[in-house]
Design a protein around this motif. Structure first.
Motif, PDB file in Angstrom:
ATOM      1  N   UNK A  29       0.692  -1.211   0.082  1.00 45.00           N
ATOM      2  CA  UNK A  29      -0.100   0.038  -0.154  1.00 45.00           C
ATOM      3  C   UNK A  29       0.922   1.332   0.015  1.00 45.00           C
ATOM      4  N   UNK A  30       0.246   2.237  -0.627  1.00 46.44           N
ATOM      5  CA  UNK A  30       1.159   3.601  -0.748  1.00 46.44           C
ATOM      6  C   UNK A  30       1.171   4.225   0.672  1.00 46.44           C
ATOM      7  N   UNK A  31       0.303   3.835   1.623  1.00 44.31           N
ATOM      8  CA  UNK A  31       0.305   4.620   2.945  1.00 44.31           C
ATOM      9  C   UNK A  31       1.044   3.732   3.915  1.00 44.31           C
ATOM     10  N   UNK A  32       1.855   2.811   3.702  1.00 50.39           N
ATOM     11  CA  UNK A  32       2.405   1.695   4.583  1.00 50.39           C
ATOM     12  C   UNK A  32       3.306   2.853   5.753  1.00 50.39           C
ATOM     13  N   UNK A  33       4.019   3.955   5.123  1.00 52.31           N
ATOM     14  CA  UNK A  33       4.869   4.399   6.169  1.00 52.31           C
ATOM     15  C   UNK A  33       3.974   5.296   7.032  1.00 52.31           C
ATOM     16  N   UNK A  34       2.810   5.862   6.740  1.00 51.25           N
ATOM     17  CA  UNK A  34       1.970   6.702   7.728  1.00 51.25           C
ATOM     18  C   UNK A  34       1.106   5.636   8.636  1.00 51.25           C
ATOM     19  N   UNK A  35       1.076   4.397   8.309  1.00 54.96           N
ATOM     20  CA  UNK A  35       0.132   3.557   8.825  1.00 54.96           C
ATOM     21  C   UNK A  35       1.089   2.759   9.963  1.00 54.96           C
ATOM     22  N   UNK A  36       2.245   2.870   9.498  1.00 55.43           N
ATOM     23  CA  UNK A  36       3.551   2.178  10.507  1.00 55.43           C
ATOM     24  C   UNK A  36       3.730   3.283  11.768  1.00 55.43           C
ATOM     25  N   UNK A  37       3.558   4.437  11.266  1.00 52.15           N
ATOM     26  CA  UNK A  37       3.947   5.369  12.394  1.00 52.15           C
ATOM     27  C   UNK A  37       2.704   5.463  13.343  1.00 52.15           C
TER      28      UNK A  37
END
Length: 63
Positions: A29-37
């Motif tokens: 997903x394009x949002x993986x970094x946001x969701x990890x944070x």
């Protein structure tokens, strides 16, 4: 106005629409970094903490 349409993420067993499309993981997903944070997700998770799921496939990189 766009003519692009996407299949709805609907599964009667998942009324909150949290599951990712079949065969995909959070790391796709394009949002993986946001969701990890925000949520502490990992690349191998198969559900989304946003309801309905905000899964957007990443663009293929040209490395």
């Amino acid at each position: 106005m766009s003519n692009n349409t996407e299949a709805l993420n609907y599964d009667p067993a998942d009324p909150d629409k949290m599951k990712l499309p079949a065969g995909t993981k959070c790391g796709d997903c394009r949002h993986i970094y946001r969701c990890k944070a925000i949520f502490g997700h990992t690349e191998t998770d198969t559900y989304c903490d946003w309801s309905p799921s905000r899964f957007v496939a990443q663009e293929a990189s040209n490395d």
